[in-house]
Write a protein that holds these residues in place. Structure first.
Motif, PDB file in Angstrom:
ATOM      1  N   ARG A   1       0.817  -1.214   0.000  1.00  0.00           N
ATOM      2  CA  ARG A   1       0.000   0.000   0.000  1.00  0.00           C
ATOM      3  C   ARG A   1       0.852   1.266   0.000  1.00  0.00           C
ATOM      4  O   ARG A   1       0.319   2.358   0.109  1.00  0.00           O
ATOM      5  CB  ARG A   1      -0.918  -0.030   1.220  1.00  0.00           C
ATOM      6  N   ASN A   2       2.180   1.115  -0.124  1.00  0.00           N
ATOM      7  CA  ASN A   2       3.119   2.245  -0.141  1.00  0.00           C
ATOM      8  C   ASN A   2       3.057   3.062   1.151  1.00  0.00           C
ATOM      9  O   ASN A   2       3.083   4.289   1.133  1.00  0.00           O
ATOM     10  CB  ASN A   2       2.879   3.139  -1.363  1.00  0.00           C
ATOM     11  N   ILE A   3       2.951   2.345   2.262  1.00  0.00           N
ATOM     12  CA  ILE A   3       2.947   2.977   3.578  1.00  0.00           C
ATOM     13  C   ILE A   3       4.234   2.577   4.282  1.00  0.00           C
ATOM     14  O   ILE A   3       4.471   1.396   4.530  1.00  0.00           O
ATOM     15  CB  ILE A   3       1.730   2.535   4.419  1.00  0.00           C
ATOM     16  N   ASN A   4       5.066   3.553   4.568  1.00  0.00           N
ATOM     17  CA  ASN A   4       6.312   3.306   5.295  1.00  0.00           C
ATOM     18  C   ASN A   4       6.028   3.497   6.776  1.00  0.00           C
ATOM     19  O   ASN A   4       5.797   4.625   7.215  1.00  0.00           O
ATOM     20  CB  ASN A   4       7.397   4.296   4.859  1.00  0.00           C
ATOM     21  N   PRO A   5       6.020   2.427   7.560  1.00  0.00           N
ATOM     22  CA  PRO A   5       5.763   2.604   8.992  1.00  0.00           C
ATOM     23  C   PRO A   5       6.909   3.370   9.642  1.00  0.00           C
ATOM     24  O   PRO A   5       8.033   3.368   9.138  1.00  0.00           O
ATOM     25  CB  PRO A   5       5.687   1.170   9.520  1.00  0.00           C
ATOM     26  N   PRO A   6       6.630   4.041  10.755  1.00  0.00           N
ATOM     27  CA  PRO A   6       7.709   4.711  11.485  1.00  0.00           C
ATOM     28  C   PRO A   6       8.814   3.710  11.815  1.00  0.00           C
ATOM     29  O   PRO A   6       8.543   2.524  12.044  1.00  0.00           O
ATOM     30  CB  PRO A   6       7.024   5.214  12.756  1.00  0.00           C
ATOM     31  N   ILE A   7      10.041   4.172  11.845  1.00  0.00           N
ATOM     32  CA  ILE A   7      11.193   3.292  12.063  1.00  0.00           C
ATOM     33  C   ILE A   7      11.039   2.477  13.340  1.00  0.00           C
ATOM     34  O   ILE A   7      11.279   1.272  13.345  1.00  0.00           O
ATOM     35  CB  ILE A   7      12.499   4.105  12.080  1.00  0.00           C
ATOM     36  N   VAL A   8      10.618   3.109  14.406  1.00  0.00           N
ATOM     37  CA  VAL A   8      10.494   2.399  15.683  1.00  0.00           C
ATOM     38  C   VAL A   8       9.449   1.294  15.587  1.00  0.00           C
ATOM     39  O   VAL A   8       9.638   0.199  16.132  1.00  0.00           O
ATOM     40  CB  VAL A   8      10.185   3.388  16.842  1.00  0.00           C
ATOM     41  N   ILE A   9       8.360   1.531  14.866  1.00  0.00           N
ATOM     42  CA  ILE A   9       7.319   0.514  14.699  1.00  0.00           C
ATOM     43  C   ILE A   9       7.835  -0.618  13.824  1.00  0.00           C
ATOM     44  O   ILE A   9       7.612  -1.797  14.107  1.00  0.00           O
ATOM     45  CB  ILE A   9       6.038   1.136  14.096  1.00  0.00           C
TER      46      ILE A   9
END
Length: 145
Positions: A112-120
């Motif tokens: 879906r082209n969603i980059n989760p936050p790095i920590v997540i």
């Protein structure tokens, strides 16, 4: 004079030992992150050393939603651009799903082209790794019997 020299030698030895320990931990983390993230599947055929169904990089392009449709408005965002409240949106979803769903969720976000936050992302990959290790440990026990 000898006391000062002894203190200097002790400090140098402790510094050297600390550096070696830190380098070893850094290498361990680097090698662990170099492994492909996988998740076990109860339907695995068992014909391969690493199950094709376990990889996050599978060829399946089907988008599956994990009651996370609200995250679609984060499409195209950089992983570093999230506020604390936005990170909590991801965290709430991550910690309300089953551990064995996390790899699929990460794949769904990717499609879906969603980059989760790095920590997540890091927390999610840790869960995926733990699940994989548990399953592999069970497989090793089963093959040893």
């Amino acid at each position: 004079m000898w006391i000062i020299a002894g203190i200097i030698v002790a400090v140098l030895l402790l510094t050297y030992a600390g550096t070696r320990i830190f380098e070893g931990k850094r290498k361990d983390r680097a090698s662990a992150s170099a492994e492909p993230a996988t998740v076990p599947d109860a339907d695995c055929c068992g014909a391969h050393e690493v199950c094709d169904k376990e990889t996050l990089l599978s060829a399946d392009d089907e988008i599956v939603y994990y009651q996370d449709e609200d995250l679609d408005h984060y499409q195209g965002r950089s992983a570093q651009s999230y506020s604390s409240a936005e990170i909590e949106d991801f965290r709430e979803i991550l910690y309300t799903m089953r551990d064995d769903e996390v790899a699929g969720w990460l794949r769904s976000l990717q499609l879906r082209n969603i980059n989760p936050p790095i920590v997540i992302r890091d927390e999610a990959l840790m869960i995926v790794t733990e699940v994989r290790d548990i399953i592999r440990g069970g497989r090793q026990t089963a093959t040893a019997v």
